[in-house]
Design an enzyme around this catalytic site. Structure first.
Site, PDB file in Angstrom:
ATOM      1  N   ARG A  54      62.203 -25.399  59.887  1.00  0.00           N
ATOM      2  CA  ARG A  54      62.765 -26.378  58.956  1.00  0.00           C
ATOM      3  C   ARG A  54      63.745 -25.801  57.950  1.00  0.00           C
ATOM      4  O   ARG A  54      64.827 -26.341  57.733  1.00  0.00           O
ATOM      5  CB  ARG A  54      61.648 -27.067  58.161  1.00  0.00           C
ATOM      6  CG  ARG A  54      61.156 -28.336  58.772  1.00  0.00           C
ATOM      7  CD  ARG A  54      59.681 -28.468  58.496  1.00  0.00           C
ATOM      8  NE  ARG A  54      58.994 -27.328  59.046  1.00  0.00           N
ATOM      9  CZ  ARG A  54      58.514 -27.304  60.271  1.00  0.00           C
ATOM     10  NH1 ARG A  54      58.611 -28.347  61.035  1.00  0.00           N
ATOM     11  NH2 ARG A  54      57.916 -26.230  60.748  1.00  0.00           N
ATOM     12  N   THR A  55      63.360 -24.703  57.304  1.00  0.00           N
ATOM     13  CA  THR A  55      64.214 -24.219  56.213  1.00  0.00           C
ATOM     14  C   THR A  55      65.583 -23.822  56.758  1.00  0.00           C
ATOM     15  O   THR A  55      66.621 -24.231  56.247  1.00  0.00           O
ATOM     16  CB  THR A  55      63.529 -23.044  55.487  1.00  0.00           C
ATOM     17  OG1 THR A  55      62.256 -23.493  55.052  1.00  0.00           O
ATOM     18  CG2 THR A  55      64.338 -22.590  54.288  1.00  0.00           C
ATOM     19  N   LYS A  83      69.295  -1.077  62.230  1.00  0.00           N
ATOM     20  CA  LYS A  83      69.813   0.302  62.146  1.00  0.00           C
ATOM     21  C   LYS A  83      69.442   0.943  60.810  1.00  0.00           C
ATOM     22  O   LYS A  83      69.855   2.051  60.512  1.00  0.00           O
ATOM     23  CB  LYS A  83      71.335   0.291  62.288  1.00  0.00           C
ATOM     24  CG  LYS A  83      71.836  -0.301  63.589  1.00  0.00           C
ATOM     25  CD  LYS A  83      73.365  -0.251  63.611  1.00  0.00           C
ATOM     26  CE  LYS A  83      73.916  -1.079  64.751  1.00  0.00           C
ATOM     27  NZ  LYS A  83      75.364  -1.326  64.563  1.00  0.00           N
ATOM     28  N   ARG A 104      65.497 -15.537  53.696  1.00  0.00           N
ATOM     29  CA  ARG A 104      64.032 -15.572  53.821  1.00  0.00           C
ATOM     30  C   ARG A 104      63.592 -14.166  54.199  1.00  0.00           C
ATOM     31  O   ARG A 104      64.205 -13.525  55.058  1.00  0.00           O
ATOM     32  CB  ARG A 104      63.585 -16.563  54.881  1.00  0.00           C
ATOM     33  CG  ARG A 104      62.095 -16.407  55.211  1.00  0.00           C
ATOM     34  CD  ARG A 104      61.576 -17.506  56.070  1.00  0.00           C
ATOM     35  NE  ARG A 104      61.461 -18.749  55.316  1.00  0.00           N
ATOM     36  CZ  ARG A 104      60.818 -19.823  55.760  1.00  0.00           C
ATOM     37  NH1 ARG A 104      60.234 -19.804  56.944  1.00  0.00           N
ATOM     38  NH2 ARG A 104      60.738 -20.917  55.042  1.00  0.00           N
ATOM     39  N   HIS A 132      58.891 -20.447  47.147  1.00  0.00           N
ATOM     40  CA  HIS A 132      59.690 -21.170  48.129  1.00  0.00           C
ATOM     41  C   HIS A 132      60.360 -22.342  47.396  1.00  0.00           C
ATOM     42  O   HIS A 132      59.991 -23.504  47.581  1.00  0.00           O
ATOM     43  CB  HIS A 132      58.769 -21.673  49.241  1.00  0.00           C
ATOM     44  CG  HIS A 132      59.480 -22.123  50.483  1.00  0.00           C
ATOM     45  ND1 HIS A 132      60.827 -22.426  50.513  1.00  0.00           N
ATOM     46  CD2 HIS A 132      59.020 -22.332  51.744  1.00  0.00           C
ATOM     47  CE1 HIS A 132      61.164 -22.803  51.742  1.00  0.00           C
ATOM     48  NE2 HIS A 132      60.085 -22.742  52.506  1.00  0.00           N
TER      49      HIS A 132
HETATM   50  C1  NCD Z   1      56.434 -23.122  54.776  1.00  0.00           C
HETATM   51  C2  NCD Z   1      56.767 -21.665  54.508  1.00  0.00           C
HETATM   52  O1  NCD Z   1      57.573 -21.058  55.216  1.00  0.00           O
HETATM   53  O2  NCD Z   1      56.217 -21.159  53.536  1.00  0.00           O
HETATM   54  N1  NCD Z   1      57.235 -23.669  55.773  1.00  0.00           N
HETATM   55  C3  NCD Z   1      58.381 -24.313  55.397  1.00  0.00           C
HETATM   56  O3  NCD Z   1      59.329 -23.692  54.974  1.00  0.00           O
HETATM   57  N2  NCD Z   1      58.392 -25.640  55.461  1.00  0.00           N
HETATM   58  C4  NCD Z   1      55.017 -23.409  54.995  1.00  0.00           C
HETATM   59  C5  NCD Z   1      54.254 -22.582  55.983  1.00  0.00           C
HETATM   60  O4  NCD Z   1      54.805 -21.748  56.687  1.00  0.00           O
HETATM   61  O5  NCD Z   1      53.050 -22.823  56.060  1.00  0.00           O
END
Ligand code: NCD
Length: 307
Positions: A54-55, A83, A104, A132
């Site tokens: 999703r992100t 590397k 991320r 997040h």
């Molecule tokens: C979440 C995350 O990555 O923290 N996912 C997301 O971005 N919607 C939740 C999860 O992984 O449980």
């Protein structure tokens, strides 16, 4: 030209700024085509050192829907990271290629570090078990959309409150609004970190209630925020196996809940919500994922100073 802004944690934005973003997210939701050229000629880089559906895709969709372009990697092994390149060097170079970047990373603090070496806005797309913030923006827009207001709600968080970064970011942010009460539902081993709890009570004077089961509180909840047990952050398989099915909601468990309660989940879901709940009008998690695109469009516009 304004000072370079980043979004590393929700506190980087004032309450006013958060409310403006939510309002812009609502406007975009109502008429997305109006914004189809807002970021024409701009490039978003997605630097994903940890898996995502999703992100990453919602950011890419957001930028494409704004008329911009995207570059990036979703597997650090395909970049020079394999590397041995440092985050500092990677971001210095990406700053020359893109106009805004989402990162991320499994290590807490990595996007913060990147922001120190960056000449473009850095967005934290999730750092370890820490924060997040863009999921929080998505959650705020979801609450606003389905409940009409963020204030005066009884919000219950259920599941992995220890490692769940979506919970950590959201609860700190909601504490800045007028939430009626927070209910924390988790096994003993996965309770909200003590320091965070202390901040919520001492700094924001919120009411916190901790319980072990959903059943004992289900009737008073306005917003039920379910979470996945964060397998990848466990140190051993046995603990995960023991805790993974601690909470599973099904139709019977929410029977006594308010008719206008909403069930949220940042997704991915594993076992914690039975599929039969998906058709209940109170289940809004797929809508929530959809709203993530609009609020990320608003965020990109803000950081690129076109909003
Ligand atoms: C979440 C995350 O990555 O923290 N996912 C997301 O971005 N919607 C939740 C999860 O992984 O449980």
């Amino acid at each position: 030209m304004q000072k370079l802004r980043h979004l590393i944690e929700p506190e980087d934005f004032s309450l006013d700024e958060l409310n403006h973003l939510i309002a812009l997210g609502e406007e975009i939701h109502a008429a997305p085509e109006k914004y189809s050229e807002a970021c024409k000629g701009k490039i978003l880089a997605t630097l994903f050192y940890e898996p995502s559906t999703r992100t990453k895709f919602s950011f890419e969709t957001a930028m494409l829907r704004l008329g911009g372009s995207i570059i990036g990697f979703s597997d650090a092994n395909t970049s020079s990271v394999s590397k041995g390149e440092s985050i500092a060097d990677t971001i210095r170079v990406m700053s020359a290629y893109a106009d805004v970047a989402v990162m991320r990373h499994p290590k807490e603090g990595a996007p913060k570090l990147a922001s120190l070496y960056s000449s473009i806005p850095i967005i934290n797309g999730g750092d370890g078990g820490h924060q997040h913030p863009t999921q929080t923006l998505t959650d705020l827009l979801t609450i606003q959309t389905f409940k009409g207001s963020i204030d005066n709600q009884v919000v219950a968080f259920c599941g992995d409150l220890k490692f769940g970064r979506t919970v950590h970011s959201l609860i700190r942010t909601l504490a800045r609004y007028n939430i009626k009460k927070f209910i924390l539902i988790s096994p003993e081993e996965l309770k909200l970190p003590e320091l965070l709890k202390r901040t919520l009570v001492d700094v924001y004077q919120v009411e916190l209630m901790e319980v072990k089961t959903i059943e004992e509180v289900v009737e008073e909840i306005d917003i039920l925020y379910m979470t996945r047990i964060q397998k990848e952050r466990f140190f051993n398989e046995a603990d995960y196996a023991r805790l993974k099915d601690s909470y599973i909601i099904d139709k019977a468990k929410i029977q006594k809940a308010k008719q206008d309660m909403i069930i949220m989940h940042p997704l991915p879901r594993v076992n914690e919500i039975a599929y039969e709940v998906d058709t209940d009008p109170r289940a809004v998690y797929f809508e929530q994922a959809k709203l993530g695109v609009y609020i990320r469009m608003a965020l990109i516009m803000k950081l690129l100073e076109v909003a």
